[in-house]
Structure formats: C-alpha cells, structure tokens
Design a protein around this motif. Structure first.
Motif, short mmCIF file in Angstrom:
data_model
loop_
_atom_site.label_atom_id
_atom_site.label_comp_id
_atom_site.label_asym_id
_atom_site.label_seq_id
_atom_site.Cartn_x
_atom_site.Cartn_y
_atom_site.Cartn_z
N LEU A 110 74.12 38.31 -7.96
CA LEU A 110 73.35 39.58 -6.98
C LEU A 110 74.79 40.40 -7.74
O LEU A 110 74.54 41.99 -8.36
N GLU A 136 68.14 35.16 -0.90
CA GLU A 136 67.52 36.70 0.75
C GLU A 136 67.27 36.43 1.33
O GLU A 136 67.98 35.88 2.64
N PHE A 186 74.88 42.16 -0.02
CA PHE A 186 73.84 42.81 -0.86
C PHE A 186 74.28 44.10 -0.92
O PHE A 186 75.34 44.80 -2.20
#
Length: 185
Positions: free
Chosen positions: A133, A153, A166
C-alpha cells in the motif's frame, strides 16, 4: 484446444463491426473475444490514436506491446489472467486510469512511477502485503482506488482498520472502495 484470437484478428473484427479504422479509433474495445485473446501482441502498435483500450474478459497473462500507444489514457484489463503489472511502465506519461480487477496481481510493481494515474481499480486480486500500500503513496496524482476483495483489504476490514491503515499509507487518495474520505479522515 482451440487457439486464442490474435490481436490482429480482433482488430479486424473491430473494424468490420464499427466501420472505423483501428489506427484512427480513440476507443477500442476487444472485450470477451471467443476464442479468448491470450496475448497482447505487436498488432497493438497500430492503435496510434487510441485513448481508451479495453481488453477485459479474455485470458491475457502478461502486459506487453503498449509502447506504440502514445495517447493511451484508460486501460481496461479486468477479468484476465494477469499475475503482474510489469509491462505497463511504457504508459507512465499518459495513463490516467487502470482497470485491472479480477486478476491474480499481488504487487503494485510497474505502476509506481506513473505520472498521471488518477484511478486504480484493482478489486479481487491477490495483494496481501501491507507494505504494498505504501508504494501507492508515491503516485502523487492518485485519487480513486478500489481494492476490495484483496487479502489485505479483507484482513484489515475484519479488524476494522482498513480505511485508517490505507489513509495512513496513502493520505492523498480521496476515495477508497467507493467511499469518499472526508476532510478529517
């Protein structure tokens, strides 16, 4: 087993169906060909004017031969057999939207040097490493990301930490999985 449809044959079908020359077309859709397209071959180089190329719902395993597409802004490769984004780098200066959901991609390698990428739809792939990420934060133009259905996720959502983790990694992104971040996020 039958041989896949070549890009050359798919472009001929496109021209026959649309009555438009492939080299002049701004939007080229080669979706779900039967038999499926398996390879992005050199015939793609003739798409000189193409701004939006869709090769979704085929059996493509590798991104290749995009170097002739100097105006490409939107690339749709969803529902293929991609394991990597390698080969996309040749679109660093023009690509604004990459749609590659429902593949087998586990890393963001290949898109980290994109200069204009605003939209990344990569749902239902294999990204599982939180460090991946952070790589997206290097894409300063990135605004809208969809990663739902990736192992990272699912794991972080289960723990109630998906959006916050995130946002820590990619503070400039404005929208994640269809949810717009507010000013205080």
């Amino acid at each position: 087993m039958s041989k896949g449809t070549s890009i050359k044959d798919a472009l001929k079908q496109f021209e026959d169906e649309t009555k438009e020359k492939a080299k002049d077309a701004k939007i080229v859709k080669l979706i779900g060909k039967i038999p499926f397209i398996e390879k992005m071959d050199a015939s793609l180089s003739q798409l000189e004017a193409c701004e939006h190329l869709s090769l979704s719902t085929n059996k493509i395993e590798k991104i290749a031969n995009l170097n002739g597409l100097k105006h490409l802004r939107v690339l749709s490769l969803g529902r293929n057999s991609l394991k990597s984004l390698a080969g996309i780098e040749v679109c660093n200066d023009t690509l604004q939207e990459l749609w590659c959901s429902y593949n087998q991609i586990d890393r963001f390698k290949g898109i980290t040097s994109m200069k204009k990428l605003k939209v990344l739809y990569m749902a239902h792939n294999k990204v599982s490493d939180l460090a991946e990420l952070g790589k997206l934060s290097g894409i300063s133009t990135l605004e809208d990301v969809v990663l739902i259905g990736n192992p990272i996720e699912e794991e972080l959502s289960e723990a109630g930490r998906w959006f916050s983790e995130f946002k820590k990694k990619c503070p400039k992104v404005k929208k994640l999985d269809g949810v717009v971040f507010g000013g205080d996020d």
